[in-house]
Design a protein around this motif. Sequence first.
Motif, PDB file in Angstrom:
ATOM      1  N   LEU A  70       0.845  -1.190   0.000  1.00 51.02           N
ATOM      2  CA  LEU A  70       0.000   0.000   0.000  1.00 51.02           C
ATOM      3  C   LEU A  70       0.880   1.239   0.000  1.00 51.02           C
ATOM      4  N   ASP A  71       0.371   2.305  -0.614  1.00 55.04           N
ATOM      5  CA  ASP A  71       1.110   3.562  -0.529  1.00 55.04           C
ATOM      6  C   ASP A  71       0.983   4.065   0.912  1.00 55.04           C
ATOM      7  N   PRO A  72       1.911   4.907   1.379  1.00 53.28           N
ATOM      8  CA  PRO A  72       1.931   5.329   2.784  1.00 53.28           C
ATOM      9  C   PRO A  72       0.626   5.960   3.273  1.00 53.28           C
ATOM     10  N   GLU A  73      -0.023   6.771   2.436  1.00 58.11           N
ATOM     11  CA  GLU A  73      -1.268   7.417   2.868  1.00 58.11           C
ATOM     12  C   GLU A  73      -2.377   6.392   3.091  1.00 58.11           C
ATOM     13  N   THR A  74      -2.494   5.431   2.177  1.00 55.28           N
ATOM     14  CA  THR A  74      -3.520   4.398   2.317  1.00 55.28           C
ATOM     15  C   THR A  74      -3.236   3.538   3.541  1.00 55.28           C
ATOM     16  N   ALA A  75      -1.969   3.167   3.743  1.00 50.53           N
ATOM     17  CA  ALA A  75      -1.597   2.353   4.899  1.00 50.53           C
ATOM     18  C   ALA A  75      -1.917   3.083   6.199  1.00 50.53           C
ATOM     19  N   MET A  79      -4.549   1.939   9.179  1.00 50.86           N
ATOM     20  CA  MET A  79      -4.163   1.863  10.597  1.00 50.86           C
ATOM     21  C   MET A  79      -5.071   2.725  11.467  1.00 50.86           C
ATOM     22  N   ARG A  80      -5.352   3.949  11.017  1.00 53.15           N
ATOM     23  CA  ARG A  80      -6.207   4.850  11.814  1.00 53.15           C
ATOM     24  C   ARG A  80      -7.628   4.293  11.926  1.00 53.15           C
ATOM     25  N   ALA A  81      -8.124   3.665  10.865  1.00 58.23           N
ATOM     26  CA  ALA A  81      -9.459   3.060  10.906  1.00 58.23           C
ATOM     27  C   ALA A  81      -9.513   1.913  11.909  1.00 58.23           C
ATOM     28  N   GLY A  83      -7.923   2.070  14.724  1.00 56.63           N
ATOM     29  CA  GLY A  83      -7.666   2.649  16.031  1.00 56.63           C
ATOM     30  C   GLY A  83      -6.190   2.738  16.391  1.00 56.63           C
ATOM     31  N   LEU A  84      -5.320   2.682  15.392  1.00 55.17           N
ATOM     32  CA  LEU A  84      -3.878   2.762  15.617  1.00 55.17           C
ATOM     33  C   LEU A  84      -3.330   4.032  14.998  1.00 55.17           C
ATOM     34  N   GLU A  85      -2.180   4.486  15.492  1.00 60.86           N
ATOM     35  CA  GLU A  85      -1.528   5.660  14.934  1.00 60.86           C
ATOM     36  C   GLU A  85      -0.160   5.237  14.393  1.00 60.86           C
ATOM     37  N   PRO A  86       0.121   5.546  13.119  1.00 60.17           N
ATOM     38  CA  PRO A  86       1.418   5.172  12.555  1.00 60.17           C
ATOM     39  C   PRO A  86       2.558   5.897  13.278  1.00 60.17           C
ATOM     40  N   CYS A  87       3.691   5.235  13.379  1.00 61.49           N
ATOM     41  CA  CYS A  87       4.881   5.850  13.995  1.00 61.49           C
ATOM     42  C   CYS A  87       5.469   6.894  13.059  1.00 61.49           C
ATOM     43  N   PRO A  88       6.026   7.983  13.594  1.00 61.24           N
ATOM     44  CA  PRO A  88       6.689   8.969  12.737  1.00 61.24           C
ATOM     45  C   PRO A  88       7.839   8.299  11.982  1.00 61.24           C
ATOM     46  N   GLY A  89       7.961   8.602  10.710  1.00 64.00           N
ATOM     47  CA  GLY A  89       9.033   8.027   9.901  1.00 64.00           C
ATOM     48  C   GLY A  89       8.767   6.618   9.411  1.00 64.00           C
ATOM     49  N   SER A  90       7.561   6.087   9.662  1.00 64.41           N
ATOM     50  CA  SER A  90       7.266   4.706   9.250  1.00 64.41           C
ATOM     51  C   SER A  90       6.951   4.603   7.767  1.00 64.41           C
ATOM     52  N   ASP A  91       6.908   5.742   7.064  1.00 61.23           N
ATOM     53  CA  ASP A  91       6.603   5.703   5.635  1.00 61.23           C
ATOM     54  C   ASP A  91       7.875   5.660   4.788  1.00 61.23           C
ATOM     55  N   ARG A  92       9.029   5.488   5.447  1.00 59.98           N
ATOM     56  CA  ARG A  92      10.280   5.389   4.686  1.00 59.98           C
ATOM     57  C   ARG A  92      10.304   4.091   3.909  1.00 59.98           C
TER      58      ARG A  92
END
Length: 93
Positions: A70-75, A79-81, A83-92
């Motif tokens: 998945l592209d970073p925005e979709t991923a 995750m937010r749907a 109930g999770l929050e992506p870690c900063p820098g996890s889209d590298r």
Amino acid sequence: MARCGRPRKDPREPEEIMRAADLEPLEPYPGSSAPWRCRHTACGREGTPRLSNVTKGQRGCMYCSGRARLDPETAAGVMRAAGLEPCPGSDRK
């Protein structure tokens, strides 16, 4: 003069195998180990499965099998749907 080696495969056979796996070929058969542009009839997405993988039992649609990236925005949205929050820098990459 007799031909040696394996008999040629009927060109309709690979298409029948792909259609039995719910994949509609969109171009002529390229060979068993080559990517073959097809449309998955269940989800309508295009992909490039290999006949050799489909005959081994692998699912031909990488989206439906969960193998697609998945592209970073979709991923992040997925995750937010959940109930999770992506870690900063996890889209590298």
